[in-house]
Write a protein that holds these residues in place. Structure first.
Motif, PDB file in Angstrom:
ATOM      1  N   GLU A  33      -5.614  14.746   7.495  1.00  0.00           N
ATOM      2  CA  GLU A  33      -5.377  13.302   7.358  1.00  0.00           C
ATOM      3  C   GLU A  33      -4.290  12.905   8.348  1.00  0.00           C
ATOM      4  OE1 GLU A  33      -6.560  10.455   5.849  1.00  0.00           O
ATOM      5  OE2 GLU A  33      -4.898   9.536   6.931  1.00  0.00           O
ATOM      6  N   ARG A  39      -1.446   7.420   1.451  1.00  0.00           N
ATOM      7  CA  ARG A  39      -1.504   6.505   2.585  1.00  0.00           C
ATOM      8  C   ARG A  39      -2.087   5.150   2.168  1.00  0.00           C
ATOM      9  NH1 ARG A  39      -6.251   5.822   1.487  1.00  0.00           N
ATOM     10  NH2 ARG A  39      -8.121   6.722   2.417  1.00  0.00           N
ATOM     11  N   ILE A  46     -12.498  -3.152  -5.347  1.00  0.00           N
ATOM     12  CA  ILE A  46     -13.416  -3.392  -6.465  1.00  0.00           C
ATOM     13  C   ILE A  46     -14.480  -2.287  -6.422  1.00  0.00           C
ATOM     14  CG2 ILE A  46     -14.909  -5.059  -7.639  1.00  0.00           C
ATOM     15  CD1 ILE A  46     -11.988  -6.049  -7.195  1.00  0.00           C
ATOM     16  N   PHE A 121      -7.004  14.512  13.740  1.00  0.00           N
ATOM     17  CA  PHE A 121      -8.131  15.126  14.446  1.00  0.00           C
ATOM     18  C   PHE A 121      -8.132  14.579  15.868  1.00  0.00           C
ATOM     19  CE2 PHE A 121     -12.424  14.376  16.019  1.00  0.00           C
ATOM     20  CZ  PHE A 121     -12.964  15.646  15.973  1.00  0.00           C
ATOM     21  N   GLN A 279     -18.362   5.821   5.385  1.00  0.00           N
ATOM     22  CA  GLN A 279     -18.545   4.695   6.305  1.00  0.00           C
ATOM     23  C   GLN A 279     -18.664   5.155   7.751  1.00  0.00           C
ATOM     24  OE1 GLN A 279     -16.063   1.283   5.448  1.00  0.00           O
ATOM     25  NE2 GLN A 279     -16.861   0.178   7.219  1.00  0.00           N
ATOM     26  N   GLY A 290     -18.139  -0.343  -0.121  1.00  0.00           N
ATOM     27  CA  GLY A 290     -18.361   0.928   0.572  1.00  0.00           C
ATOM     28  C   GLY A 290     -17.884   2.147  -0.176  1.00  0.00           C
ATOM     29  N   MET A 291     -17.219   1.948  -1.335  1.00  0.00           N
ATOM     30  CA  MET A 291     -16.636   3.120  -1.998  1.00  0.00           C
ATOM     31  C   MET A 291     -17.683   3.961  -2.713  1.00  0.00           C
ATOM     32  SD  MET A 291     -12.950   1.963  -3.422  1.00  0.00           S
ATOM     33  CE  MET A 291     -13.331   0.418  -4.187  1.00  0.00           C
TER      34      MET A 291
HETATM   35  C1  LIG Z   1     -10.786  -5.689   3.707  1.00  0.00           C
HETATM   36  C2  LIG Z   1     -11.726  -4.691   3.073  1.00  0.00           C
HETATM   37  C3  LIG Z   1     -12.097  -4.861   1.775  1.00  0.00           C
HETATM   38  C4  LIG Z   1     -12.960  -3.930   1.168  1.00  0.00           C
HETATM   39  N1  LIG Z   1     -13.259  -4.086  -0.151  1.00  0.00           N
HETATM   40  C5  LIG Z   1     -14.043  -3.193  -0.763  1.00  0.00           C
HETATM   41  C6  LIG Z   1     -14.291  -3.289  -2.157  1.00  0.00           C
HETATM   42  O1  LIG Z   1     -13.801  -4.172  -2.848  1.00  0.00           O
HETATM   43  N2  LIG Z   1     -15.099  -2.366  -2.720  1.00  0.00           N
HETATM   44  C7  LIG Z   1     -15.655  -1.348  -2.004  1.00  0.00           C
HETATM   45  O2  LIG Z   1     -16.378  -0.529  -2.588  1.00  0.00           O
HETATM   46  N3  LIG Z   1     -15.423  -1.245  -0.682  1.00  0.00           N
HETATM   47  C8  LIG Z   1     -14.616  -2.117  -0.048  1.00  0.00           C
HETATM   48  N4  LIG Z   1     -14.363  -1.988   1.290  1.00  0.00           N
HETATM   49  C9  LIG Z   1     -14.996  -0.882   2.022  1.00  0.00           C
HETATM   50  C10 LIG Z   1     -14.321   0.434   1.729  1.00  0.00           C
HETATM   51  O3  LIG Z   1     -12.930   0.299   1.873  1.00  0.00           O
HETATM   52  C11 LIG Z   1     -14.829   1.516   2.687  1.00  0.00           C
HETATM   53  O4  LIG Z   1     -16.222   1.415   2.829  1.00  0.00           O
HETATM   54  C12 LIG Z   1     -14.504   2.898   2.168  1.00  0.00           C
HETATM   55  O5  LIG Z   1     -13.108   3.061   2.041  1.00  0.00           O
HETATM   56  C13 LIG Z   1     -15.038   3.952   3.123  1.00  0.00           C
HETATM   57  O6  LIG Z   1     -14.605   5.185   2.642  1.00  0.00           O
HETATM   58  P1  LIG Z   1     -14.619   6.479   3.524  1.00  0.00           P
HETATM   59  O7  LIG Z   1     -14.334   7.561   2.554  1.00  0.00           O
HETATM   60  O8  LIG Z   1     -15.876   6.568   4.308  1.00  0.00           O
HETATM   61  O9  LIG Z   1     -13.442   6.340   4.613  1.00  0.00           O
HETATM   62  P2  LIG Z   1     -12.046   5.557   4.630  1.00  0.00           P
HETATM   63  O10 LIG Z   1     -11.688   5.073   3.298  1.00  0.00           O
HETATM   64  O11 LIG Z   1     -12.115   4.573   5.753  1.00  0.00           O
HETATM   65  O12 LIG Z   1     -11.005   6.702   4.996  1.00  0.00           O
HETATM   66  C14 LIG Z   1     -10.968   7.318   6.262  1.00  0.00           C
HETATM   67  C15 LIG Z   1      -9.746   8.224   6.311  1.00  0.00           C
HETATM   68  O13 LIG Z   1      -9.759   8.948   7.552  1.00  0.00           O
HETATM   69  C16 LIG Z   1      -8.448   8.959   8.095  1.00  0.00           C
HETATM   70  N5  LIG Z   1      -8.583   9.165   9.541  1.00  0.00           N
HETATM   71  C17 LIG Z   1      -9.103   8.314  10.458  1.00  0.00           C
HETATM   72  N6  LIG Z   1      -9.051   8.866  11.678  1.00  0.00           N
HETATM   73  C18 LIG Z   1      -8.499  10.097  11.534  1.00  0.00           C
HETATM   74  C19 LIG Z   1      -8.171  11.149  12.439  1.00  0.00           C
HETATM   75  N7  LIG Z   1      -8.419  11.041  13.769  1.00  0.00           N
HETATM   76  N8  LIG Z   1      -7.604  12.267  11.962  1.00  0.00           N
HETATM   77  C20 LIG Z   1      -7.362  12.414  10.614  1.00  0.00           C
HETATM   78  N9  LIG Z   1      -7.624  11.438   9.711  1.00  0.00           N
HETATM   79  C21 LIG Z   1      -8.195  10.304  10.168  1.00  0.00           C
HETATM   80  C22 LIG Z   1      -7.912   7.586   7.714  1.00  0.00           C
HETATM   81  O14 LIG Z   1      -6.497   7.530   7.784  1.00  0.00           O
HETATM   82  C23 LIG Z   1      -8.416   7.469   6.279  1.00  0.00           C
HETATM   83  O15 LIG Z   1      -7.560   8.087   5.370  1.00  0.00           O
HETATM   84  C24 LIG Z   1     -13.481  -2.860   1.912  1.00  0.00           C
HETATM   85  C25 LIG Z   1     -13.115  -2.689   3.259  1.00  0.00           C
HETATM   86  C26 LIG Z   1     -12.228  -3.584   3.824  1.00  0.00           C
HETATM   87  C27 LIG Z   1     -11.822  -3.370   5.270  1.00  0.00           C
END
Ligand SMILES: Cc1cc2nc3c(=O)[nH]c(=O)nc-3n(C[C@H](O)[C@H](O)[C@H](O)COP(=O)(O)OP(=O)(O)OC[C@H]3O[C@@H](n4cnc5c(N)ncnc54)[C@H](O)[C@@H]3O)c2cc1C
Length: 403
Positions: A33, A39, A46, A121, A279, A290-291
């Protein structure tokens, strides 16, 4: 150099779900991370009922610190320029309002994986029977050697760029930003997430209550002006909904979003021993939820690695077969035929529509159409129509469109 079975990039929800599967199967798993944990993560928080069930079943009941105030959400209210409002309750009751900083940290800890935070990364070399992962911590270069790597690093994924350098140039990018306001008077119900189908406000406009303040959020094609877009929405809420807010606090935030791949079945699942999930792979449900798909796709990614190692089979072949179920769930949410004749969402839009008068239904459908026209420039129409028809004919969305 550290030698492990699996390296996962990003301590995200997708990562936690993937790690849960690989750790439970006895695979040595390290999560990288880039930020210090716990973080911050920009998100409305939601969680859909399906996402909530996943957390409960895999990680147990959520501790209080993983939730914002109000701690739960009853559903979504759609708003239209014709001024019709459609509140829709989630199936099976309320869902948690996650505080992503703490919920994600809790989930990654519960996965049992070893987490290396403040470790970015930086790149990888797939050598066929293993992958060399290049990372940086405190300015120092570090290397890992893993049998498989999972990119769970979100929308602007560097793992995606390492595997497909041109991919990010091929998709449209959006910006979403939110500002936080002290409330003077807000008639919008705090029990619901509010979303506007209004082409004059932007591609994605939302508002909801959090920790005593009101969030006003806007999404638009990258390149537009956040401050101006936000001002238009704030004024609209004041004029049309009687929402009176103090000027925004200083802690506004925004980020780039890869909205689009799940609409047109253009997911990116990786190459060789590198798998993409959450995502980063393009999973995003309707109205940017997206969660739940991050959690479920993450778990499938972990299961595919376990299965591939157990059967000594190429992991991509297994992964693509297994991930098809989550593709169906996610892309169904955007499929007009599914929306019209099925129930792909976790709240009942058709039922809410039928509660309206004939006149209101006509106005809502007209406003929705005008909103969809806003996305015309991305030329998704034909691709969505093709995918919509392929789904009933083939029983699936074609894998050939995936990278
Ligand atoms: C404003 C907003 C509102 C949203 N509201 C909702 C909601 O209400 N409900 C819902 O379900 N979804 C919501 N979403 C979408 C949701 O937040 C994402 O779809 C979801 O968090 C994606 O999860 P993930 O596990 O794919 O990656 P992420 O949650 O994006 O996590 C990626 C992780 O990778 C880490 N990372 C990135 N690059 C590197 C690197 N090079 N090296 C090491 N670590 C790295 C980041 O720091 C982060 O910790 C919202 C998004 C936004 C922007």
């Amino acid at each position: 150099m550290r030698n492990v079975d699996v390296v996962i990039v990003g301590a995200s929800l997708a990562a936690a779900a993937a790690a849960k599967r690989t750790v439970d199967a006895g695979l040595e798993t390290v999560v990288l991370e880039r930020k210090e944990l716990p973080r911050h993560k920009i998100c409305s928080g939601i969680l859909s009922p399906r996402g909530h069930r996943f957390l409960l079943e895999n990680f147990g009941p959520l501790p209080r610190e993983t939730l914002h105030e109000p701690t739960s959400c009853r559903g979504v209210t759609f708003h239209f320029p014709c001024r019709v409002e459609m509140p829709m309750d989630f199936f099976h009751g309320t869902t948690p309002h996650l505080h992503r900083k703490y919920s994600d940290h809790w989930a990654i800890q519960r996965s049992g994986a070893e987490v290396h935070d403040q470790t970015s990364f930086a790149g990888l070399d797939d050598k066929g029977d293993h992958v060399l992962v290049h990372a940086r911590r405190g300015g120092e270069a570090i290397e890992y050697r893993a049998r498989q790597v999972i990119g769970a690093d979100g929308p602007s994924s560097l793992v995606v760029r390492s595997v497909y350098p041109d991919y990010t140039k091929q998709i449209p990018w959006f910006f979403v930003g939110q500002k936080f306001h002290e409330i003077i008077d807000c008639p919008l119900s705090a029990d619901y997430f509010h979303f506007w189908f209004h082409p004059g406000l932007g591609h994605y406009t939302w508002s909801h209550a959090r920790d005593g303040r009101q969030i006003v959020g806007v999404g638009f094609k990258r390149g537009d002006n956040f401050a101006k877009k936000h001002q238009v929405v704030e004024q609209y809420l004041r004029d049309k909904h009687g929402v009176h807010l103090k000027p925004a606090d200083d802690d506004h935030e925004g980020c780039a979003e890869n909205f689009g791949p799940s609409l047109i079945n253009r997911y990116v699942f990786g190459k060789g021993n590198v798998l993409l999930t959450g995502q980063a792979a393009g999973f995003l449900n309707m109205i940017g939820e997206g969660m739940s798909c991050a959690l479920h796709s993450g778990a499938i990614t972990g299961e595919a690695i376990v299965e591939a190692q157990r059967r000594n089979r190429p992991v991509q072949e297994i992964y693509r077969r297994m991930i098809a179920s989550e593709v169906r769930r996610c892309s169904d949410q955007w499929n007009p035929l599914k929306i019209a004749f099925d129930r792909p969402h976790e709240a009942d839009f058709p039922e809410a529509l039928m509660k309206l008068s004939w006149r209101e239904r006509g106005l809502v459908l007209r406003d929705m159409w005008n909103f969809i026209v806003l996305f015309k420039e991305f030329k998704w129409g034909r691709q969505i129509a093709a995918a919509a028809l392929q789904r009933p004919l083939l029983g699936a969305y074609p894998m050939q469109k995936w990278l």
